[in-house]
Motif scaffolding. Structure first.
Motif, PDB file in Angstrom:
ATOM      1  N   UNK A 192       7.829  26.203  -5.994  1.00  0.00           N
ATOM      2  CA  UNK A 192       6.788  26.287  -7.027  1.00  0.00           C
ATOM      3  C   UNK A 192       5.387  26.113  -6.446  1.00  0.00           C
ATOM      4  N   UNK A 193       5.289  25.867  -5.126  1.00  0.00           N
ATOM      5  CA  UNK A 193       3.983  25.691  -4.505  1.00  0.00           C
ATOM      6  C   UNK A 193       3.823  24.315  -3.877  1.00  0.00           C
ATOM      7  N   UNK A 194       2.585  23.938  -3.575  1.00  0.00           N
ATOM      8  CA  UNK A 194       2.287  22.659  -2.936  1.00  0.00           C
ATOM      9  C   UNK A 194       2.278  21.523  -3.958  1.00  0.00           C
ATOM     10  N   UNK A 195       3.006  20.440  -3.631  1.00  0.00           N
ATOM     11  CA  UNK A 195       3.033  19.258  -4.483  1.00  0.00           C
ATOM     12  C   UNK A 195       2.757  18.015  -3.633  1.00  0.00           C
ATOM     13  N   UNK A 196       2.590  16.858  -4.311  1.00  0.00           N
ATOM     14  CA  UNK A 196       2.278  15.607  -3.618  1.00  0.00           C
ATOM     15  C   UNK A 196       3.364  14.575  -3.876  1.00  0.00           C
ATOM     16  N   UNK A 197       3.554  13.685  -2.893  1.00  0.00           N
ATOM     17  CA  UNK A 197       4.456  12.555  -3.052  1.00  0.00           C
ATOM     18  C   UNK A 197       3.762  11.304  -2.510  1.00  0.00           C
ATOM     19  N   UNK A 198       4.318  10.146  -2.859  1.00  0.00           N
ATOM     20  CA  UNK A 198       3.837   8.920  -2.226  1.00  0.00           C
ATOM     21  C   UNK A 198       5.018   8.016  -1.907  1.00  0.00           C
TER      22      UNK A 198
ATOM     23  N   UNK B 231       0.837  -1.198   0.000  1.00  0.00           N
ATOM     24  CA  UNK B 231       0.000   0.000   0.000  1.00  0.00           C
ATOM     25  C   UNK B 231       0.872   1.248   0.000  1.00  0.00           C
ATOM     26  N   UNK B 232       0.380   2.268  -0.670  1.00  0.00           N
ATOM     27  CA  UNK B 232       1.120   3.523  -0.732  1.00  0.00           C
ATOM     28  C   UNK B 232       0.557   4.521   0.270  1.00  0.00           C
ATOM     29  N   UNK B 233       1.432   5.381   0.767  1.00  0.00           N
ATOM     30  CA  UNK B 233       1.002   6.489   1.621  1.00  0.00           C
ATOM     31  C   UNK B 233       1.273   7.788   0.880  1.00  0.00           C
ATOM     32  N   UNK B 234       0.390   8.772   1.053  1.00  0.00           N
ATOM     33  CA  UNK B 234       0.464  10.011   0.292  1.00  0.00           C
ATOM     34  C   UNK B 234       0.662  11.190   1.227  1.00  0.00           C
ATOM     35  N   UNK B 235       1.395  12.185   0.724  1.00  0.00           N
ATOM     36  CA  UNK B 235       1.715  13.324   1.573  1.00  0.00           C
ATOM     37  C   UNK B 235       1.896  14.576   0.723  1.00  0.00           C
ATOM     38  N   UNK B 236       1.405  15.707   1.235  1.00  0.00           N
ATOM     39  CA  UNK B 236       1.591  16.991   0.571  1.00  0.00           C
ATOM     40  C   UNK B 236       2.844  17.650   1.142  1.00  0.00           C
ATOM     41  N   UNK B 237       3.623  18.332   0.285  1.00  0.00           N
ATOM     42  CA  UNK B 237       4.816  19.031   0.763  1.00  0.00           C
ATOM     43  C   UNK B 237       4.979  20.341  -0.004  1.00  0.00           C
ATOM     44  N   UNK B 238       5.777  21.243   0.528  1.00  0.00           N
ATOM     45  CA  UNK B 238       5.932  22.595  -0.029  1.00  0.00           C
ATOM     46  C   UNK B 238       7.237  22.717  -0.815  1.00  0.00           C
ATOM     47  N   UNK B 239       7.171  23.443  -1.931  1.00  0.00           N
ATOM     48  CA  UNK B 239       8.353  23.764  -2.733  1.00  0.00           C
ATOM     49  C   UNK B 239       8.276  25.228  -3.131  1.00  0.00           C
TER      50      UNK B 239
END
Length: 383
Positions: free
Chosen positions: A11-17, A1-9
């Motif tokens: 260029x703005x807010x992006x997502x990772x998993x 299973x994957x876990x998802x998270x928002x992070x700041x750069x």
């Protein structure tokens, strides 16, 4: 299973998993991967699903051992679904000829900036379009970076060596000009009128008088020409792939355009339409129903290489200044400038997406314009 998270750069807010990728066969330890750079959570979820499928199919075993070619195949399997057949063929050719022979068998994590610069230098020594090769090769590195296969992009700061042609003197450049003057155009059309078929003469006339690309004219149907309004619509192009002729939309929106036709060109096209109908009626057991303006005797489209071959034959026979088919398009633009057309008018008529392309032609405009500019200045001072 994957876990998802928002992070700041920046260029703005992006997502990772993050995802468990199983046991590494070499170390016996469990491994995981983090993939970032997704604009939305939905995009990250889609990438996670795809990764899970690849893991189930055994496509991803150990990111650290991927060769450049293996990463290329992953990237291209998705990218090829978003581009036209003609673009696919061009990209595949660049990778097969220039990129994969140099990078393909190397582990992508081991490719250094120094090696990338060395390879681009070698490519630049052999072809003028080294920047195009760099752009395509870089797409794979950018994909690998996004997929956490590598941590840095070695191609990012590679520069393109200055071409020797950029350092040529004005005299050498003049000798290698890829356009004709007004007098040379008149001479060429007089020759084609007398020595080649009416179809081919009409094709060359249209190339010169419209500035259209050869693929645009070879895809023309009679419905594209409005004899009453004196216009021609250029909204498609002919492409040849593996023995099959394909009519496709142009590469850019600006390429779709409606341009005006002069009276001489209209009369020439009317006469060609009559002759074509007569020729088709005379052919037994062949039904021509594609309504195309320029075809072979059997009704099939002309080969894309045909105008080039015909042009070269006439040039060699009569010792004319050598130019290419694209040079006729350059000639049309140059003569428009000579006639007083604005840069914007030329851009719209030729269908240039970027006005810089038009400006590049303007800076290489014929000697006649430069002479006229000096004459205008002299006359103004004498008033």
């Amino acid at each position: 299973m994957a876990s998802f998270q928002k992070y700041s750069t920046k260029q703005g807010q992006l997502w990772l998993f993050k995802m468990d990728t199983g046991i590494n066969a070499q170390t016996g330890k469990r491994t995981s991967t983090t993939r970032r750079g997704f604009k939305t959570k939905k995009e990250a979820q889609a990438a996670a699903v795809k990764l899970e499928q690849e893991l189930e199919n055994g496509l991803l075993i150990n990111n650290n051992n991927f060769t450049y070619e293996e990463v290329f195949k992953q990237w291209y399997s998705n990218h090829c679904k978003t581009i036209k057949v003609s673009t696919k063929k061009t990209i595949e050719s660049k990778f097969k000829t220039h990129i994969l022979p140099r990078f393909g068998k190397l582990k992508i994590k081991d490719i250094s900036k120094t090696y990338c610069q060395k390879m681009i230098n070698e490519i630049a020594d052999t072809i003028a379009s080294a920047n195009d090769i760099k752009i395509q090769a870089n797409q794979v590195f950018k994909f690998a970076l996004k997929m956490d296969i590598i941590t840095k992009n070695p191609m990012e700061h590679v520069s393109i060596p200055k071409q020797q042609s950029d350092l040529l003197s004005d005299e050498t450049e003049a000798n290698e000009r890829n356009y004709w003057t007004k007098e040379e155009i008149k001479q060429f059309l007089e020759i084609t009128k007398k020595e080649i078929s009416y179809r081919d003469h009409s094709l060359f006339h249209l190339l010169i008088y419209t500035g259209a690309r050869k693929g645009e004219l070879l895809a023309l149907t009679w419905n594209d020409i409005d004899f009453e309004a004196a216009t021609i619509r250029l909204a498609k192009t002919l492409f040849h792939n593996e023995g099959e002729f394909i009519i496709q939309t142009p590469k850019t929106a600006k390429s779709k355009r409606l341009i005006s036709l002069d009276g001489q060109t209209l009369r020439l096209l009317k006469q060609w339409r009559i002759r074509q109908k007569e020729a088709n009626m005379a052919v037994i057991n062949i039904i021509v129903d594609n309504n195309m303006v320029f075809t072979r005797d059997d009704g099939n489209p002309l080969r894309l290489a045909y105008p080039n071959e015909k042009l070269n034959t006439v040039i060699k026979k009569h010792n004319l200044h050598p130019i290419t088919i694209h040079g006729l398009r350059h000639t049309h633009a140059s003569l428009l400038f000579e006639a007083g057309a604005s840069i914007k008018e030329v851009q719209e008529r030729l269908g240039h997406e970027d006005i810089k392309t038009t400006m590049n032609i303007y800076t290489h405009v014929t000697d006649t314009i430069r002479e006229q500019t000096a004459t205008k200045f002299q006359r103004y001072l004498e008033l």
